[in-house]
Design an enzyme around this catalytic site. Structure first.
Site, mmCIF file in Angstrom:
data_model
loop_
_atom_site.group_PDB
_atom_site.id
_atom_site.type_symbol
_atom_site.label_atom_id
_atom_site.label_comp_id
_atom_site.label_asym_id
_atom_site.label_seq_id
_atom_site.Cartn_x
_atom_site.Cartn_y
_atom_site.Cartn_z
ATOM 1 N N ARG A 98 0.804 -1.330 -0.093
ATOM 2 C CA ARG A 98 -0.132 -0.113 0.046
ATOM 3 C C ARG A 98 0.924 1.399 0.079
ATOM 4 O O ARG A 98 0.431 2.151 -0.496
ATOM 5 C CB ARG A 98 -0.811 -0.016 1.212
ATOM 6 N N PHE B 113 -11.902 -4.928 -6.026
ATOM 7 C CA PHE B 113 -11.886 -5.523 -4.732
ATOM 8 C C PHE B 113 -11.431 -4.796 -3.970
ATOM 9 O O PHE B 113 -10.540 -5.142 -2.788
ATOM 10 C CB PHE B 113 -11.146 -6.812 -4.867
ATOM 11 N N ASP C 88 -16.156 -2.866 -5.104
ATOM 12 C CA ASP C 88 -16.512 -4.066 -4.501
ATOM 13 C C ASP C 88 -17.967 -4.585 -4.380
ATOM 14 O O ASP C 88 -18.611 -3.724 -4.685
ATOM 15 C CB ASP C 88 -16.019 -3.917 -2.946
ATOM 16 N N ASP D 22 -6.837 -6.642 -6.249
ATOM 17 C CA ASP D 22 -6.279 -7.418 -5.155
ATOM 18 C C ASP D 22 -7.575 -8.234 -4.724
ATOM 19 O O ASP D 22 -8.434 -8.029 -3.654
ATOM 20 C CB ASP D 22 -6.025 -6.254 -3.906
ATOM 21 N N CYS E 189 -3.695 -14.017 -3.070
ATOM 22 C CA CYS E 189 -2.977 -14.120 -1.807
ATOM 23 C C CYS E 189 -3.365 -15.756 -1.385
ATOM 24 O O CYS E 189 -3.932 -15.989 -0.191
ATOM 25 C CB CYS E 189 -4.195 -13.538 -0.856
#
Length: 398
Positions: A215, A231, A253, A302, A342
Site C-alpha cells: 500500500r 476488490f 467491491d 487485489d 493471496c
C-alpha cells in the site's frame, strides 16, 4: 535424555519433509502409532531408522497428525518454553515494525513456531484465532504471556476461533473476551492512513494487515494518477492512492457492507475524492472493455483467494488470467497495473506464468517496477510454503 512421549514413526516421504524444515506430519505418513494419547498431547516423531526427528502436538482427528514444536531433544514443553516463544515473536515485531507496531500481526502460526495461532494487534486489543488442538489446550498460558510481554500497551484479548478448520481439529467454535474487554471497534493507522476496525464482526480478525508495504508503494506512485481499485474491500489501496495525491480514485467491491466501511474510512481521513461503486469486478471490467473505456492509468487488482486447495489451482489460474487480461486491455500504453494473489497454492512461478500469458493474449509487454510480498510481521519461513502466500507485482504496460 530419555523420552517419555508417544513414539510415532513416519515414512521416508514424511522424514524428508521434516528434515527439509516442514513442521507438519500428515496422517498417511505415519506408519506406526502406539495410541493411548489424547488429541493435543505432545508426541515424538521418528524415522524408520530410529532417528528422532522432532516433537509436537498430535491430533488423531486432523489430516495433520503432528504439528512440530521443536527439533531440539533438549527442549522441555513447560510454561517457560511457550513464554519464550511468545517473547521471541513480540520482540521480532518490535524490531521490524517500528511505528507500525501498534497495528500488526504479532504471531503468525508456524512461522513463529506456535502452531495454528494467529494474533493481530489493534492498538490496545489483541484479536486471536486458534486452529490447533494442542495450542488450544495451552492458550491461557500464551495469552498471559502476551499480556506480560506487552505490559500496559495491551489491555484486552478477543478470540475469534470461528473457522471451519476448527472442526477438522475436533474443536468447537470459540468466540469472546479472553482477557479484559473492549468496544469491538478501534481506529488504526497504516502509513499514516486511518482505518476503522470492527474486530468482532469484520472479516478475518477485522482488517488485512499484510499489504502494509505494498500500500505504501501505491501511495508513492499515485500522484496525479487516475486509479481504479478493484476488490477494494474496506478501501485499503484506494485510500492510500488518495492520500498519495491521485487525481481521482474509483473503488469497486461487490459487498455493500465492505463499501460502507470504506466510505467511513474515507470520512476518517477527510477524503471526499473517492467514488465507491458496488459491482462484480469481472462484469465491470468486461463492460468497460466493450465500451473501449480508457479512464484510468493505474488499475489495482487485489482479489480474494481464488483457490484454497491444490485441486482448484487450474481453475484459479484461468480466473486470475481472465481478470488480469481484462485490466491490461483497459490500460493505455504506459499505464500501471498492480496485481495480487493471496493463496499459497498459486505459487509465484504460477502467478508469473499467468501474467506472461495474459500479456501475450492482449499483445502488451510488462515492465516490472516493483515486487512485494506480505509485510515483515507475516514472516516467510523457508521450508514452509504455506507461510509464503502473498504476491504483489507492479508493472508498466508497454
Amino acid at each position: 535424555m530419555e523420552r517419555s512421549y508417544p513414539r510415532l514413526i513416519v515414512t521416508k516421504k514424511g522424514e524428508k519433509a521434516v528434515r527439509g524444515g516442514h513442521p507438519w506430519v500428515y496422517g498417511e505418513e505415519v506408519t506406526a502409532d502406539p495410541g493411548g494419547w489424547a488429541d493435543g498431547d505432545i508426541v515424538d516423531v521418528y524415522a524408520h531408522s530410529g532417528k528422532w526427528l522432532g516433537a509436537g502436538f498430535g491430533n488423531s482427528h486432523s489430516k495433520i497428525r503432528v504439528r512440530l514444536l521443536s527439533r531440539s531433544a533438549n527442549d522441555r514443553f513447560d510454561e517457560a518454553f511457550f513464554r519464550r516463544r511468545i517473547r521471541y515473536a513480540v520482540d521480532y515485531r518490535r524490531a521490524v515494525m517500528g511505528a507500525e507496531f501498534s497495528a500488526c500481526r504479532l504471531v503468525f502460526g508456524e512461522a513463529d513456531q506456535l502452531p495454528g495461532l494467529t494474533v493481530d494487534r489493534y492498538n490496545d486489543v489483541l484479536v486471536t484465532e486458534v486452529l490447533c488442538a494442542g495450542t488450544d489446550r495451552i492458550k491461557s498460558i500464551l495469552y498471559d504471556a502476551l499480556l506480560a510481554e506487552l505490559g500496559g500497551e495491551v489491555t484486552a484479548i478477543y478470540e475469534r476461533s470461528d473457522s471451519p478448520l476448527r472442526e477438522k481439529e475436533g474443536l468447537p467454535v470459540c468466540e469472546g473476551w479472553m482477557a479484559g474487554e473492549g468496544s469491538g471497534y478501534t481506529v488504526i493507522e497504516q502509513n499514516g492512513v486511518k482505518f476503522g476496525v470492527d474486530y468482532i464482526h469484520g472479516q478475518k480478525t477485522g482488517f488485512f494487515l499484510d499489504q502494509l508495504r505494498n500500500r505504501a508503494e501505491i501511495m508513492r506512485i499515485a500522484p496525479g494518477r487516475r486509479v481504479l481499485d478493484c476488490f477494494t474491500h474496506t478501501g485499503g489501496f484506494a485510500l492510500h492512492a488518495a492520500a498519495g495525491g491521485a487525481a481521482r480514485v474509483t473503488a469497486v467491491d461487490i459487498s455493500a457492507a465492505a463499501l460502507d466501511t470504506a466510505r467511513e474510512n474515507a470520512r476518517l481521513n477527510g477524503v471526499d475524492t473517492i467514488e465507491f461503486v458496488q459491482a462484480d469486478v469481472f462484469e465491470l471490467l468486461k463492460d468497460m472493455t466493450e465500451r473501449r473505456c480508457r479512464e484510468y492509468d493505474l488499475i489495482i487488482l487485489d482479489p480474494p483467494a481464488f483457490t484454497k486447495s491444490s485441486a482448484t489451482v487450474q481453475a484459479a489460474f484461468h480466473g486470475y488470467k481472465e481478470l488480469n487480461r481484462r485490466a491490461m486491455r483497459l490500460l493505455p500504453r504506459g499505464g500501471l497495473l498492480a496485481t495480487c494473489s493471496c493463496s499459497h497454492f498459486m505459487t509465484d512461478e504460477l502467478f508469473r506464468r499467468m501474467l506472461a500469458e495474459a500479456a501475450a493474449d492482449v499483445s502488451v509487454r510488462l515492465r516490472q517496477l516493483y515486487v512485494g510480498r506480505q509485510g515483515p510481521d507475516h514472516p516467510i519461513l523457508w521450508g514452509v510454503p504455506e507461510t509464503d502466500y502473498l504476491e504483489f507485482y507492479l508493472f508498466q504496460v508497454v
